[in-house]
Design an enzyme around this catalytic site. Structure first.
Site, PDB file in Angstrom:
ATOM      1  N   SER A   1       0.823  -1.204   0.000  1.00 36.21           N
ATOM      2  CA  SER A   1       0.000   0.000   0.000  1.00 36.21           C
ATOM      3  C   SER A   1       0.865   1.265   0.000  1.00 36.21           C
ATOM      4  O   SER A   1       1.691   1.448  -0.897  1.00 36.21           O
ATOM      5  CB  SER A   1      -0.970  -0.036   1.182  1.00 36.21           C
ATOM      6  OG  SER A   1      -2.026   0.861   0.996  1.00 36.21           O
TER       7      SER A   1
ATOM      8  N   ASP B   1      -5.737  -3.546  -2.584  1.00 37.65           N
ATOM      9  CA  ASP B   1      -4.731  -3.270  -1.568  1.00 37.65           C
ATOM     10  C   ASP B   1      -4.174  -4.550  -0.928  1.00 37.65           C
ATOM     11  O   ASP B   1      -4.924  -5.407  -0.456  1.00 37.65           O
ATOM     12  CB  ASP B   1      -5.363  -2.395  -0.481  1.00 37.65           C
ATOM     13  CG  ASP B   1      -4.336  -1.689   0.385  1.00 37.65           C
ATOM     14  OD1 ASP B   1      -3.307  -2.310   0.709  1.00 37.65           O
ATOM     15  OD2 ASP B   1      -4.576  -0.517   0.734  1.00 37.65           O
TER      16      ASP B   1
END
Length: 318
Positions: free
Chosen positions: A43, A157
């Protein structure tokens, strides 16, 4: 430490706006001659990691220090909410602007990113590919960003499965891993806004016409995508950036995600611990407080210096 391990790896975790602390960690490591041989990020960790591995971390540092809410709104490219609220094209441009290399396999420091294949729930590690695609996939928070299609995979993610990619760094051959957990102690929701925020609602309620114009432009973009922008819709969108007694939709989404990240990180650390775990104190930093970069960077630097005696210093100074 006196002797330097053969290969040192750095694992940078997820955590949205708190991720600017990674920059401070890297600056502290460089200042104390701790050379990193490989790096993996999830991320926001993938974003900062790409800048570092690609040789552009100083440019990123200078840019994020001056971020404010007016600039952040320009990253918001709303779409009809079929798979996500934000298309991410402007985030992709930001990634390109802060990496000197177009492909991660060409970076001076070996680099990996972690994403989640939402169709299977499995971790996907990118070992090569376009820097925009691999980083964009890693930070695509479900519900907020539209996912990224890659072959027969639909990627979101990486924090859903691996918020702190220690195992990925070890798989790269590192025999000493430094990991940065930026979510430690952040489970509880903090209703008070940060003091360092420059109050985005002031631009709407008061006289900051430039900010108001920028916000109106974003509303107009959303209106085109939805075919019509009624008064009630505009009123609701305005409230998303105002002070409220309860968290708004973005804060609820991000905080729910944060709870998940913390729990997964704690579980994985029990089976795959780092040699040195750096945990900056960032509980007071909101997940969307990207404009508070300087404070996050300073805390990342401070928390690293605190552990410097446990880190392998390169005596050659290179």
């Amino acid at each position: 430490m006196n002797s330097r391990p053969e290969k040192i790896g750095l694992a940078l975790g997820s955590g949205a706006a708190r991720g600017w602390a990674h920059i401070g960690v890297i600056r502290a490591l460089r200042a104390h001659n701790v050379r990193i041989d490989c790096i993996a990020g999830t991320s926001i960790g993938a974003l900062v990691g790409a800048a570092y591995a690609g040789g552009d971390i100083d440019n990123l540092y200078n840019f994020v220090k001056q971020l404010d809410w007016k600039q952040l709104i320009n990253f918001w490219d709303p779409v009809f909410p079929k798979t996500g609220l934000i298309d991410g094209k402007k985030v992709a441009d930001f990634i390109r602007d802060h990496s000197k290399k177009e492909r991660i396999e060409d970076m001076p420091v070996p680099f990996r990113t972690v994403s989640t294949n939402i169709l299977t729930g499995r971790e996907h590690v990118f070992t090569d590919g376009d820097v925009i695609s691999v980083v964009r996939a890693s930070l695509s928070i479900p519900g907020m960003f539209t996912p990224m299609k890659h072959g027969d995979m639909v990627l979101v993610d990486g924090a859903l499965v691996n918020p702190l990619p220690i195992n990925v760094v070890r798989d790269m051959g590192a025999d000493f891993v430094i990991a940065v957990d930026i979510n430690f102690g952040t489970e509880a929701f903090h209703s008070e806004r940060l003091k360092c925020r420059d109050e985005p609602d002031a631009g709407i309620v008061h006289e900051d016409l430039k900010f108001e114009t920028a916000w109106e432009q974003k509303l107009a973009e959303l209106g085109k995508n939805l075919a019509i922008l009624e008064f009630n819709t505009k009123k609701q969108l305005d409230q998303w950036v105002r002070k409220e007694s309860i968290p708004n939709i973005f804060e609820i989404l991000m905080q729910s995600y944060n709870v998940l990240e913390v729990q997964i990180t704690e579980t994985r650390l029990k089976t795959d611990p780092a040699d040195v775990l750096i945990r900056p104190k960032l509980a007071h930093i909101g997940l969307l407080d990207f404009n508070c970069a300087e404070e996050s960077i300073e805390e990342g630097y401070r928390s690293t210096v605190e552990l410097i005696e446990k880190l392998p210093v390169d005596s050659s100074g290179s």
